[in-house]
Design a protein around this motif. Structure first.
Motif, PDB file in Angstrom:
ATOM      1  N   GLU A  17       0.691  -1.252   0.076  1.00 30.35           N
ATOM      2  CA  GLU A  17       0.052  -0.045  -0.059  1.00 30.35           C
ATOM      3  C   GLU A  17       0.946   1.319   0.149  1.00 30.35           C
ATOM      4  OE1 GLU A  17      -2.648  -0.562   3.417  1.00 30.35           O
ATOM      5  OE2 GLU A  17      -3.763  -1.890   2.732  1.00 30.35           O
ATOM      6  N   GLY A  18       2.097   1.199  -0.028  1.00 28.11           N
ATOM      7  CA  GLY A  18       3.102   2.319  -0.246  1.00 28.11           C
ATOM      8  C   GLY A  18       3.780   2.509   1.137  1.00 28.11           C
ATOM      9  N   TYR A  19       3.729   1.841   2.202  1.00 25.89           N
ATOM     10  CA  TYR A  19       4.557   2.047   3.348  1.00 25.89           C
ATOM     11  C   TYR A  19       5.881   1.144   3.044  1.00 25.89           C
ATOM     12  CZ  TYR A  19      -0.063   3.526   5.231  1.00 25.89           C
ATOM     13  OH  TYR A  19      -1.168   4.471   5.701  1.00 25.89           O
ATOM     14  N   THR A  20       6.669   1.797   2.247  1.00 25.76           N
ATOM     15  CA  THR A  20       8.106   1.445   1.873  1.00 25.76           C
ATOM     16  C   THR A  20       9.026   2.141   2.784  1.00 25.76           C
ATOM     17  OG1 THR A  20       8.331   3.168   0.303  1.00 25.76           O
ATOM     18  CG2 THR A  20       7.301   1.180  -0.527  1.00 25.76           C
ATOM     19  N   ASP A  21      10.331   1.496   2.738  1.00 30.63           N
ATOM     20  CA  ASP A  21      11.105   2.034   3.485  1.00 30.63           C
ATOM     21  C   ASP A  21      11.409   3.519   3.194  1.00 30.63           C
ATOM     22  OD1 ASP A  21      11.506  -0.463   4.617  1.00 30.63           O
ATOM     23  OD2 ASP A  21      13.434  -0.855   3.375  1.00 30.63           O
ATOM     24  N   ALA A  22      11.642   4.022   1.922  1.00 31.11           N
ATOM     25  CA  ALA A  22      11.624   5.136   1.510  1.00 31.11           C
ATOM     26  C   ALA A  22      10.698   6.105   1.913  1.00 31.11           C
ATOM     27  CB  ALA A  22      11.820   5.286  -0.115  1.00 31.11           C
ATOM     28  N   ALA A  23       9.326   5.605   1.880  1.00 27.26           N
ATOM     29  CA  ALA A  23       8.387   6.737   2.516  1.00 27.26           C
ATOM     30  C   ALA A  23       8.275   6.725   3.781  1.00 27.26           C
ATOM     31  CB  ALA A  23       6.936   5.978   1.987  1.00 27.26           C
ATOM     32  N   ASN A  24       8.660   5.513   4.696  1.00 26.73           N
ATOM     33  CA  ASN A  24       8.639   5.420   6.122  1.00 26.73           C
ATOM     34  C   ASN A  24       9.843   6.398   6.581  1.00 26.73           C
ATOM     35  OD1 ASN A  24       6.263   3.915   5.741  1.00 26.73           O
ATOM     36  ND2 ASN A  24       7.607   1.703   6.475  1.00 26.73           N
ATOM     37  N   ASP A  25      10.894   6.456   5.932  1.00 31.70           N
ATOM     38  CA  ASP A  25      11.892   7.146   6.235  1.00 31.70           C
ATOM     39  C   ASP A  25      11.657   8.616   6.599  1.00 31.70           C
ATOM     40  OD1 ASP A  25      13.602   4.942   6.626  1.00 31.70           O
ATOM     41  OD2 ASP A  25      14.900   5.226   4.945  1.00 31.70           O
ATOM     42  N   GLN A  26      10.564   9.175   5.795  1.00 29.49           N
ATOM     43  CA  GLN A  26      10.029  10.421   5.750  1.00 29.49           C
ATOM     44  C   GLN A  26       9.009  10.698   7.122  1.00 29.49           C
ATOM     45  OE1 GLN A  26      11.545  12.719   3.525  1.00 29.49           O
ATOM     46  NE2 GLN A  26      12.715  10.629   3.044  1.00 29.49           N
ATOM     47  N   GLN A  27       8.905   9.715   7.722  1.00 29.58           N
ATOM     48  CA  GLN A  27       7.867   9.977   8.750  1.00 29.58           C
ATOM     49  C   GLN A  27       8.735  10.092  10.172  1.00 29.58           C
ATOM     50  OE1 GLN A  27       4.983  10.049   7.933  1.00 29.58           O
ATOM     51  NE2 GLN A  27       5.468   9.298   5.883  1.00 29.58           N
ATOM     52  N   LEU A  28       9.089  11.622  10.303  1.00 29.68           N
ATOM     53  CA  LEU A  28       9.696  11.894  11.492  1.00 29.68           C
ATOM     54  C   LEU A  28       9.148  12.287  12.760  1.00 29.68           C
ATOM     55  CD1 LEU A  28      12.336  13.920   9.412  1.00 29.68           C
ATOM     56  CD2 LEU A  28      12.412  11.488  10.020  1.00 29.68           C
ATOM     57  N   TYR A  29       7.842  12.341  12.873  1.00 29.78           N
ATOM     58  CA  TYR A  29       7.041  12.861  13.802  1.00 29.78           C
ATOM     59  C   TYR A  29       6.051  11.902  14.569  1.00 29.78           C
ATOM     60  CZ  TYR A  29       9.096  16.926  11.689  1.00 29.78           C
ATOM     61  OH  TYR A  29      10.154  17.833  11.263  1.00 29.78           O
ATOM     62  N   GLY A  30       6.365  10.590  14.670  1.00 28.65           N
ATOM     63  CA  GLY A  30       5.699   9.667  15.027  1.00 28.65           C
ATOM     64  C   GLY A  30       4.389   9.236  14.570  1.00 28.65           C
ATOM     65  N   GLU A  31       4.415   9.243  13.158  1.00 30.00           N
ATOM     66  CA  GLU A  31       3.283   8.965  12.291  1.00 30.00           C
ATOM     67  C   GLU A  31       3.042   7.507  12.347  1.00 30.00           C
ATOM     68  OE1 GLU A  31       4.915  12.818  10.488  1.00 30.00           O
ATOM     69  OE2 GLU A  31       5.708  10.884  11.304  1.00 30.00           O
TER      70      GLU A  31
END
Length: 87
Positions: A17-31
């Motif tokens: 669904e798109g929760y890839t390593d690259a996308a997850n690495d952008q989540q810096l605020y506890g998302e």
């Protein structure tokens, strides 16, 4: 508590669904942690989207309590992996 096979299936689904390593690495605020908490609180497929859901409205897709527990665990794994890559 979900078993490892259920968590693995949820991880596979989330990554598709798109929760890839690259996308997850952008989540810096506890998302990802908030997403896990949202699924932990969901009690069934008709659970309303929590106000603190961090992602797109159409990404909220609760299921049975067992599926929600597996999805919550999978979000926690994704965040642990993200933290591991950041260190």
């Amino acid at each position: 508590m979900p078993d490892q096979a259920d968590i693995d299936a949820a991880l596979t689904r989330l990554r598709a669904e798109g929760y890839t390593d690259a996308a997850n690495d952008q989540q810096l605020y506890g998302e990802l942690t908030r997403a896990a908490a949202c699924y932990e609180a969901a009690d069934g497929a008709d659970s309303p989207m929590p106000r603190h859901w961090s992602f797109a409205t159409d990404a909220w897709a609760p299921g049975s309590p067992a599926e929600n527990a597996a999805t919550a665990a999978a979000f926690r794994v994704l965040d642990a992996e993200r933290l591991g890559r950041a260190s």
